[in-house]
Design a protein around this motif. Structure first.
Motif, PDB file in Angstrom:
ATOM      1  N   PRO A  53       0.834  -1.206   0.000  1.00  0.00           N
ATOM      2  CA  PRO A  53       0.000   0.000   0.000  1.00  0.00           C
ATOM      3  C   PRO A  53       0.871   1.259   0.000  1.00  0.00           C
ATOM      4  CG  PRO A  53      -0.782  -1.565   1.645  1.00  0.00           C
ATOM      5  CD  PRO A  53       0.530  -2.084   1.141  1.00  0.00           C
ATOM      6  N   ALA A  54       0.382   2.282  -0.677  1.00  0.00           N
ATOM      7  CA  ALA A  54       1.100   3.556  -0.747  1.00  0.00           C
ATOM      8  C   ALA A  54       1.045   4.252   0.605  1.00  0.00           C
ATOM      9  CB  ALA A  54       0.475   4.443  -1.813  1.00  0.00           C
ATOM     10  N   SER A  55       2.095   4.978   0.906  1.00  0.00           N
ATOM     11  CA  SER A  55       2.086   5.818   2.108  1.00  0.00           C
ATOM     12  C   SER A  55       1.098   6.953   1.887  1.00  0.00           C
ATOM     13  CB  SER A  55       3.484   6.397   2.358  1.00  0.00           C
ATOM     14  OG  SER A  55       3.807   7.347   1.348  1.00  0.00           O
ATOM     15  N   ASP A  56       0.741   7.650   2.941  1.00  0.00           N
ATOM     16  CA  ASP A  56      -0.171   8.785   2.803  1.00  0.00           C
ATOM     17  C   ASP A  56       0.406   9.839   1.859  1.00  0.00           C
ATOM     18  OD1 ASP A  56      -2.192   7.758   4.362  1.00  0.00           O
ATOM     19  OD2 ASP A  56      -1.651   8.906   6.160  1.00  0.00           O
ATOM     20  N   ALA A  57       1.696  10.098   1.938  1.00  0.00           N
ATOM     21  CA  ALA A  57       2.328  11.100   1.070  1.00  0.00           C
ATOM     22  C   ALA A  57       2.260  10.655  -0.392  1.00  0.00           C
ATOM     23  CB  ALA A  57       3.766  11.343   1.495  1.00  0.00           C
ATOM     24  N   GLU A  58       2.542   9.371  -0.648  1.00  0.00           N
ATOM     25  CA  GLU A  58       2.459   8.856  -2.021  1.00  0.00           C
ATOM     26  C   GLU A  58       1.021   8.908  -2.528  1.00  0.00           C
ATOM     27  OE1 GLU A  58       5.960   5.467  -2.107  1.00  0.00           O
ATOM     28  OE2 GLU A  58       4.051   4.999  -1.102  1.00  0.00           O
ATOM     29  N   PHE A  59       0.070   8.521  -1.680  1.00  0.00           N
ATOM     30  CA  PHE A  59      -1.330   8.530  -2.077  1.00  0.00           C
ATOM     31  C   PHE A  59      -1.779   9.948  -2.430  1.00  0.00           C
ATOM     32  CE2 PHE A  59      -5.846   8.900  -1.349  1.00  0.00           C
ATOM     33  CZ  PHE A  59      -6.346   7.813  -2.052  1.00  0.00           C
ATOM     34  N   LEU A  60      -1.412  10.905  -1.599  1.00  0.00           N
ATOM     35  CA  LEU A  60      -1.781  12.302  -1.826  1.00  0.00           C
ATOM     36  C   LEU A  60      -1.227  12.783  -3.161  1.00  0.00           C
ATOM     37  CD1 LEU A  60      -2.887  15.074  -0.917  1.00  0.00           C
ATOM     38  CD2 LEU A  60      -0.721  15.394   0.306  1.00  0.00           C
ATOM     39  N   ARG A  61       0.039  12.514  -3.411  1.00  0.00           N
ATOM     40  CA  ARG A  61       0.668  12.951  -4.660  1.00  0.00           C
ATOM     41  C   ARG A  61       0.013  12.283  -5.859  1.00  0.00           C
ATOM     42  NH1 ARG A  61       4.409  10.588  -7.583  1.00  0.00           N
ATOM     43  NH2 ARG A  61       4.971   9.161  -5.919  1.00  0.00           N
ATOM     44  N   ARG A  62      -0.162  10.974  -5.802  1.00  0.00           N
ATOM     45  CA  ARG A  62      -0.736  10.237  -6.934  1.00  0.00           C
ATOM     46  C   ARG A  62      -2.172  10.655  -7.214  1.00  0.00           C
ATOM     47  NH1 ARG A  62       1.307   4.141  -5.418  1.00  0.00           N
ATOM     48  NH2 ARG A  62       3.527   4.505  -5.746  1.00  0.00           N
ATOM     49  N   GLU A  75       0.393  23.560   2.034  1.00  0.00           N
ATOM     50  CA  GLU A  75      -0.584  23.635   3.122  1.00  0.00           C
ATOM     51  C   GLU A  75      -1.547  22.454   3.083  1.00  0.00           C
ATOM     52  OE1 GLU A  75       1.174  27.421   2.098  1.00  0.00           O
ATOM     53  OE2 GLU A  75      -0.137  26.188   0.868  1.00  0.00           O
ATOM     54  N   ALA A  76      -2.021  22.130   1.877  1.00  0.00           N
ATOM     55  CA  ALA A  76      -2.942  20.996   1.739  1.00  0.00           C
ATOM     56  C   ALA A  76      -2.234  19.687   2.084  1.00  0.00           C
ATOM     57  CB  ALA A  76      -3.508  20.940   0.322  1.00  0.00           C
ATOM     58  N   ALA A  77      -0.984  19.571   1.686  1.00  0.00           N
ATOM     59  CA  ALA A  77      -0.218  18.357   1.999  1.00  0.00           C
ATOM     60  C   ALA A  77      -0.038  18.213   3.503  1.00  0.00           C
ATOM     61  CB  ALA A  77       1.141  18.388   1.288  1.00  0.00           C
ATOM     62  N   ALA A  78       0.342  19.296   4.160  1.00  0.00           N
ATOM     63  CA  ALA A  78       0.544  19.240   5.614  1.00  0.00           C
ATOM     64  C   ALA A  78      -0.758  18.880   6.329  1.00  0.00           C
ATOM     65  CB  ALA A  78       1.089  20.577   6.122  1.00  0.00           C
ATOM     66  N   ALA A  79      -1.869  19.477   5.889  1.00  0.00           N
ATOM     67  CA  ALA A  79      -3.164  19.195   6.527  1.00  0.00           C
ATOM     68  C   ALA A  79      -3.536  17.721   6.342  1.00  0.00           C
ATOM     69  CB  ALA A  79      -4.246  20.094   5.941  1.00  0.00           C
ATOM     70  N   PHE A  80      -3.330  17.189   5.151  1.00  0.00           N
ATOM     71  CA  PHE A  80      -3.665  15.786   4.893  1.00  0.00           C
ATOM     72  C   PHE A  80      -2.770  14.855   5.706  1.00  0.00           C
ATOM     73  CE2 PHE A  80      -3.076  11.805   2.539  1.00  0.00           C
ATOM     74  CZ  PHE A  80      -4.388  11.374   2.438  1.00  0.00           C
ATOM     75  N   LEU A  81      -1.488  15.115   5.692  1.00  0.00           N
ATOM     76  CA  LEU A  81      -0.546  14.231   6.381  1.00  0.00           C
ATOM     77  C   LEU A  81      -0.721  14.277   7.898  1.00  0.00           C
ATOM     78  CD1 LEU A  81       2.604  14.840   4.169  1.00  0.00           C
ATOM     79  CD2 LEU A  81       1.083  12.840   4.163  1.00  0.00           C
ATOM     80  N   ASP A  82      -1.164  15.414   8.432  1.00  0.00           N
ATOM     81  CA  ASP A  82      -1.366  15.547   9.877  1.00  0.00           C
ATOM     82  C   ASP A  82      -2.732  15.044  10.344  1.00  0.00           C
ATOM     83  OD1 ASP A  82       1.148  16.654  10.105  1.00  0.00           O
ATOM     84  OD2 ASP A  82       0.443  18.731  10.112  1.00  0.00           O
ATOM     85  N   ASP A  83      -3.632  14.779   9.394  1.00  0.00           N
ATOM     86  CA  ASP A  83      -4.991  14.355   9.735  1.00  0.00           C
ATOM     87  C   ASP A  83      -4.980  12.888  10.180  1.00  0.00           C
ATOM     88  OD1 ASP A  83      -7.679  13.793   9.910  1.00  0.00           O
ATOM     89  OD2 ASP A  83      -8.151  14.413   7.863  1.00  0.00           O
ATOM     90  N   PRO A  84      -5.441  12.579  11.407  1.00  0.00           N
ATOM     91  CA  PRO A  84      -5.447  11.195  11.872  1.00  0.00           C
ATOM     92  C   PRO A  84      -6.706  10.412  11.473  1.00  0.00           C
ATOM     93  CG  PRO A  84      -6.110  12.635  13.650  1.00  0.00           C
ATOM     94  CD  PRO A  84      -5.792  13.527  12.467  1.00  0.00           C
ATOM     95  N   ALA A  85      -7.644  11.059  10.787  1.00  0.00           N
ATOM     96  CA  ALA A  85      -8.925  10.410  10.461  1.00  0.00           C
ATOM     97  C   ALA A  85      -8.715   9.191   9.567  1.00  0.00           C
ATOM     98  CB  ALA A  85      -9.850  11.406   9.778  1.00  0.00           C
ATOM     99  N   PRO A  86      -9.378   8.080   9.882  1.00  0.00           N
ATOM    100  CA  PRO A  86      -9.209   6.866   9.079  1.00  0.00           C
ATOM    101  C   PRO A  86      -9.779   7.002   7.659  1.00  0.00           C
ATOM    102  CG  PRO A  86     -10.870   6.528  10.767  1.00  0.00           C
ATOM    103  CD  PRO A  86     -10.264   7.878  11.022  1.00  0.00           C
ATOM    104  N   GLY A  87     -10.743   7.882   7.456  1.00  0.00           N
ATOM    105  CA  GLY A  87     -11.361   8.043   6.140  1.00  0.00           C
ATOM    106  C   GLY A  87     -10.796   9.185   5.329  1.00  0.00           C
ATOM    107  N   LYS A  88      -9.591   9.631   5.678  1.00  0.00           N
ATOM    108  CA  LYS A  88      -9.057  10.822   5.011  1.00  0.00           C
ATOM    109  C   LYS A  88      -8.760  10.593   3.535  1.00  0.00           C
ATOM    110  CE  LYS A  88      -4.155  10.409   6.336  1.00  0.00           C
ATOM    111  NZ  LYS A  88      -3.121  11.101   7.105  1.00  0.00           N
TER     112      LYS A  88
END
Length: 161
Positions: A53-62, A75-88
């Motif tokens: 599975p892709a890491s959160d950073a890889e998933f966000l970029r892809r 800013e959007a990357a930091a917010a996504f990577l810092d979000d602990p929500a399982p459905g992010k």
């Protein structure tokens, strides 16, 4: 558009066409499970192990590049990577699909696909077609309605390609 994206769209189109009409729309988890089974079967047949599975950073970029053609802002990357929500991840995909950039990107792809490259015989304005298609995609218009409009468009309709 990357070949992987085209393959995913093709699989989804086949699945959508094969779904019984009376059953109504499939639940997203059911669609995902069906796609996963199809991919797993093809990988197994080709004797190719699945990638981890892709890491959160890889998933966000892809996801950002595939759906909007752009990298996320810092800013959007930091917010996504810092979000602990399982459905992010699902929320990210929903947000990207709802963005005007998604409509513009896919309208550009489809407009190019439908364009007659060397046709100067009165073809309507390609920019108008692309703008119309981007608007339809951004409003969430179904492909059945978009295709019907394109196939029956006449005169100055921007749906006429």
């Amino acid at each position: 558009m990357p070949p992987r994206s085209l393959a995913v769209l093709a699989v989804l189109a086949v699945l959508a066409a094969a779904a019984p009409a009376a059953a109504g729309p499939a639940a997203p988890k059911d669609v995902a499970a069906t796609v996963d089974r199809e991919i797993d079967a093809r990988l197994a047949a080709a004797k190719v192990p699945p990638a981890p599975p892709a890491s959160d950073a890889e998933f966000l970029r892809r996801a950002s590049l595939d759906l909007t053609g752009r990298l996320p802002t810092p800013e959007a990357a930091a917010a996504f990577l810092d979000d602990p929500a399982p459905g992010k991840r699902a929320a990210l995909v929903d947000a990207l699909l709802a963005s005007p950039e998604f409509g513009r990107r896919f309208a550009g792809y489809w407009a190019e696909l439908f364009a007659k490259r060397n046709d100067t015989s009165g073809r309507p304005n390609p920019a108008a077609f692309k703008g119309w298609l981007a608007g339809e995609l951004n409003r969430g218009t179904g492909w059945d309605k978009i295709a019907a409009e394109m196939l029956t468009a006449a005169g100055d309709s921007p749906a006429r390609f």
